[in-house]
Design a protein around this motif. Structure first.
Motif, PDB file in Angstrom:
ATOM      1  N   VAL A  16       2.951   5.879  -3.194  1.00 27.59           N
ATOM      2  CA  VAL A  16       4.024   6.678  -3.801  1.00 27.59           C
ATOM      3  C   VAL A  16       3.863   6.698  -5.328  1.00 27.59           C
ATOM      4  O   VAL A  16       3.963   7.746  -5.963  1.00 27.59           O
ATOM      5  CB  VAL A  16       5.415   6.136  -3.392  1.00 27.59           C
ATOM      6  CG1 VAL A  16       6.526   6.785  -4.203  1.00 27.59           C
ATOM      7  CG2 VAL A  16       5.646   6.343  -1.900  1.00 27.59           C
ATOM      8  N   LEU A  17       3.585   5.524  -5.910  1.00 32.19           N
ATOM      9  CA  LEU A  17       3.392   5.446  -7.361  1.00 32.19           C
ATOM     10  C   LEU A  17       2.178   6.265  -7.803  1.00 32.19           C
ATOM     11  O   LEU A  17       2.210   6.927  -8.850  1.00 32.19           O
ATOM     12  CB  LEU A  17       3.237   3.991  -7.803  1.00 32.19           C
ATOM     13  CG  LEU A  17       4.486   3.122  -7.698  1.00 32.19           C
ATOM     14  CD1 LEU A  17       4.150   1.654  -8.000  1.00 32.19           C
ATOM     15  CD2 LEU A  17       5.574   3.620  -8.628  1.00 32.19           C
ATOM     16  N   MET A  18       1.108   6.259  -7.015  1.00 29.60           N
ATOM     17  CA  MET A  18      -0.080   7.046  -7.362  1.00 29.60           C
ATOM     18  C   MET A  18       0.220   8.538  -7.317  1.00 29.60           C
ATOM     19  O   MET A  18      -0.258   9.300  -8.158  1.00 29.60           O
ATOM     20  CB  MET A  18      -1.241   6.713  -6.423  1.00 29.60           C
ATOM     21  CG  MET A  18      -1.874   5.374  -6.709  1.00 29.60           C
ATOM     22  SD  MET A  18      -3.276   5.015  -5.641  1.00 29.60           S
ATOM     23  CE  MET A  18      -4.533   6.031  -6.402  1.00 29.60           C
ATOM     24  N   SER A  19       1.026   8.948  -6.370  1.00 26.06           N
ATOM     25  CA  SER A  19       1.415  10.352  -6.284  1.00 26.06           C
ATOM     26  C   SER A  19       2.220  10.770  -7.523  1.00 26.06           C
ATOM     27  O   SER A  19       1.978  11.829  -8.107  1.00 26.06           O
ATOM     28  CB  SER A  19       2.227  10.589  -5.011  1.00 26.06           C
ATOM     29  OG  SER A  19       2.660  11.922  -4.938  1.00 26.06           O
ATOM     30  N   MET A  20       3.148   9.913  -7.908  1.00 25.52           N
ATOM     31  CA  MET A  20       3.945  10.190  -9.104  1.00 25.52           C
ATOM     32  C   MET A  20       3.059  10.201 -10.349  1.00 25.52           C
ATOM     33  O   MET A  20       3.203  11.062 -11.222  1.00 25.52           O
ATOM     34  CB  MET A  20       5.057   9.155  -9.242  1.00 25.52           C
ATOM     35  CG  MET A  20       6.119   9.283  -8.170  1.00 25.52           C
ATOM     36  SD  MET A  20       7.289   7.903  -8.068  1.00 25.52           S
ATOM     37  CE  MET A  20       7.808   7.686  -9.721  1.00 25.52           C
ATOM     38  N   ALA A  21       2.123   9.265 -10.427  1.00 25.65           N
ATOM     39  CA  ALA A  21       1.216   9.185 -11.575  1.00 25.65           C
ATOM     40  C   ALA A  21       0.333  10.423 -11.657  1.00 25.65           C
ATOM     41  O   ALA A  21       0.075  10.950 -12.747  1.00 25.65           O
ATOM     42  CB  ALA A  21       0.361   7.925 -11.483  1.00 25.65           C
ATOM     43  N   SER A  22      -0.095  10.913 -10.516  1.00 25.97           N
ATOM     44  CA  SER A  22      -0.921  12.117 -10.493  1.00 25.97           C
ATOM     45  C   SER A  22      -0.144  13.332 -11.016  1.00 25.97           C
ATOM     46  O   SER A  22      -0.674  14.134 -11.793  1.00 25.97           O
ATOM     47  CB  SER A  22      -1.409  12.368  -9.065  1.00 25.97           C
ATOM     48  OG  SER A  22      -2.228  13.502  -9.026  1.00 25.97           O
ATOM     49  N   SER A  23       1.103  13.454 -10.611  1.00 28.94           N
ATOM     50  CA  SER A  23       1.943  14.546 -11.108  1.00 28.94           C
ATOM     51  C   SER A  23       2.170  14.425 -12.611  1.00 28.94           C
ATOM     52  O   SER A  23       2.080  15.415 -13.349  1.00 28.94           O
ATOM     53  CB  SER A  23       3.295  14.555 -10.387  1.00 28.94           C
ATOM     54  OG  SER A  23       3.119  14.792  -9.016  1.00 28.94           O
ATOM     55  N   LEU A  24       2.445  13.211 -13.066  1.00 28.65           N
ATOM     56  CA  LEU A  24       2.653  12.981 -14.490  1.00 28.65           C
ATOM     57  C   LEU A  24       1.387  13.282 -15.284  1.00 28.65           C
ATOM     58  O   LEU A  24       1.443  13.885 -16.362  1.00 28.65           O
ATOM     59  CB  LEU A  24       3.101  11.541 -14.729  1.00 28.65           C
ATOM     60  CG  LEU A  24       3.376  11.147 -16.181  1.00 28.65           C
ATOM     61  CD1 LEU A  24       4.450  12.043 -16.801  1.00 28.65           C
ATOM     62  CD2 LEU A  24       3.797   9.690 -16.254  1.00 28.65           C
ATOM     63  N   LEU A  25       0.241  12.901 -14.738  1.00 30.34           N
ATOM     64  CA  LEU A  25      -1.026  13.180 -15.405  1.00 30.34           C
ATOM     65  C   LEU A  25      -1.250  14.690 -15.535  1.00 30.34           C
ATOM     66  O   LEU A  25      -1.743  15.165 -16.562  1.00 30.34           O
ATOM     67  CB  LEU A  25      -2.182  12.529 -14.642  1.00 30.34           C
ATOM     68  CG  LEU A  25      -3.550  12.596 -15.291  1.00 30.34           C
ATOM     69  CD1 LEU A  25      -3.541  11.946 -16.670  1.00 30.34           C
ATOM     70  CD2 LEU A  25      -4.583  11.925 -14.401  1.00 30.34           C
ATOM     71  N   GLY A  26      -0.856  15.440 -14.530  1.00 26.70           N
ATOM     72  CA  GLY A  26      -0.948  16.903 -14.613  1.00 26.70           C
ATOM     73  C   GLY A  26      -0.093  17.459 -15.736  1.00 26.70           C
ATOM     74  O   GLY A  26      -0.531  18.333 -16.496  1.00 26.70           O
ATOM     75  N   LEU A  27       1.127  16.940 -15.862  1.00 23.91           N
ATOM     76  CA  LEU A  27       2.012  17.381 -16.946  1.00 23.91           C
ATOM     77  C   LEU A  27       1.451  17.002 -18.312  1.00 23.91           C
ATOM     78  O   LEU A  27       1.494  17.800 -19.257  1.00 23.91           O
ATOM     79  CB  LEU A  27       3.410  16.776 -16.774  1.00 23.91           C
ATOM     80  CG  LEU A  27       4.229  17.290 -15.595  1.00 23.91           C
ATOM     81  CD1 LEU A  27       5.510  16.473 -15.454  1.00 23.91           C
ATOM     82  CD2 LEU A  27       4.548  18.758 -15.763  1.00 23.91           C
ATOM     83  N   LEU A  28       0.917  15.801 -18.425  1.00 18.31           N
ATOM     84  CA  LEU A  28       0.317  15.361 -19.687  1.00 18.31           C
ATOM     85  C   LEU A  28      -0.894  16.225 -20.047  1.00 18.31           C
ATOM     86  O   LEU A  28      -1.121  16.523 -21.225  1.00 18.31           O
ATOM     87  CB  LEU A  28      -0.103  13.890 -19.609  1.00 18.31           C
ATOM     88  CG  LEU A  28       1.016  12.866 -19.528  1.00 18.31           C
ATOM     89  CD1 LEU A  28       0.443  11.468 -19.324  1.00 18.31           C
ATOM     90  CD2 LEU A  28       1.884  12.907 -20.770  1.00 18.31           C
ATOM     91  N   MET A  74       0.824  -1.205   0.000  1.00 20.80           N
ATOM     92  CA  MET A  74       0.000   0.000   0.000  1.00 20.80           C
ATOM     93  C   MET A  74       0.863   1.262   0.000  1.00 20.80           C
ATOM     94  O   MET A  74       0.540   2.244  -0.678  1.00 20.80           O
ATOM     95  CB  MET A  74      -0.959  -0.006   1.195  1.00 20.80           C
ATOM     96  CG  MET A  74      -2.046  -1.054   1.070  1.00 20.80           C
ATOM     97  SD  MET A  74      -3.035  -1.212   2.563  1.00 20.80           S
ATOM     98  CE  MET A  74      -4.143   0.177   2.348  1.00 20.80           C
ATOM     99  N   ILE A  75       1.954   1.243   0.723  1.00 19.06           N
ATOM    100  CA  ILE A  75       2.852   2.401   0.757  1.00 19.06           C
ATOM    101  C   ILE A  75       3.508   2.600  -0.607  1.00 19.06           C
ATOM    102  O   ILE A  75       3.560   3.722  -1.127  1.00 19.06           O
ATOM    103  CB  ILE A  75       3.905   2.246   1.879  1.00 19.06           C
ATOM    104  CG1 ILE A  75       3.224   2.346   3.248  1.00 19.06           C
ATOM    105  CG2 ILE A  75       5.018   3.285   1.728  1.00 19.06           C
ATOM    106  CD1 ILE A  75       4.100   1.943   4.410  1.00 19.06           C
ATOM    107  N   ILE A  76       3.978   1.512  -1.202  1.00 20.78           N
ATOM    108  CA  ILE A  76       4.594   1.596  -2.536  1.00 20.78           C
ATOM    109  C   ILE A  76       3.585   2.129  -3.544  1.00 20.78           C
ATOM    110  O   ILE A  76       3.894   3.022  -4.351  1.00 20.78           O
ATOM    111  CB  ILE A  76       5.151   0.225  -2.970  1.00 20.78           C
ATOM    112  CG1 ILE A  76       6.338  -0.165  -2.091  1.00 20.78           C
ATOM    113  CG2 ILE A  76       5.548   0.241  -4.448  1.00 20.78           C
ATOM    114  CD1 ILE A  76       6.780  -1.612  -2.244  1.00 20.78           C
ATOM    115  N   ILE A  77       2.369   1.600  -3.503  1.00 19.47           N
ATOM    116  CA  ILE A  77       1.334   2.037  -4.440  1.00 19.47           C
ATOM    117  C   ILE A  77       0.975   3.504  -4.204  1.00 19.47           C
ATOM    118  O   ILE A  77       0.752   4.256  -5.159  1.00 19.47           O
ATOM    119  CB  ILE A  77       0.097   1.124  -4.349  1.00 19.47           C
ATOM    120  CG1 ILE A  77       0.448  -0.267  -4.884  1.00 19.47           C
ATOM    121  CG2 ILE A  77      -1.085   1.707  -5.105  1.00 19.47           C
ATOM    122  CD1 ILE A  77      -0.581  -1.335  -4.591  1.00 19.47           C
TER     123      ILE A  77
END
Length: 92
Positions: free
Chosen positions: A28-40, A23-26
């Motif tokens: 962190v990955l969700m946070s990164m994905a959210s930032s990437l989605l903002g850039l996209l 859950m902790i790993i996921i």
């Protein structure tokens, strides 16, 4: 029988802590994905601005794939599913 119950509860105890690690790993990955989605999102808007409202198909596909992954991750995070998202399973 008491030995079996003890071993089973020990396994459950270890299992719940492994779930926390996942859950902790996921998270962190969700946070990164959210930032990437903002850039996209910004990139897609700029592309549409200069291409007469025509979106980039590859960016749209990446966004769709990320959305599916994030939904799968969210279901695992709130224990609505036992299926872990990528990288533990195939990317949908």
């Amino acid at each position: 029988m008491p030995e079996e119950e003890s071993a089973e509860s020990e396994t459950d105890f270890e299992s719940i802590w492994m779930r926390l690690v996942h859950m902790i790993i996921i998270a962190v990955l969700m946070s990164m994905a959210s930032s990437l989605l903002g850039l996209l999102t910004v990139a897609q808007f700029v592309i549409m601005l200069f291409k007469k409202r025509e979106p980039n198909d590859q960016l749209a596909e990446i966004g769709t794939t990320m959305g599916v992954w994030m939904a799968k991750a969210a279901r695992y995070q709130v224990a609505a599913s036992e299926v872990k998202p990528w990288p533990w399973t195939e990317l949908d």
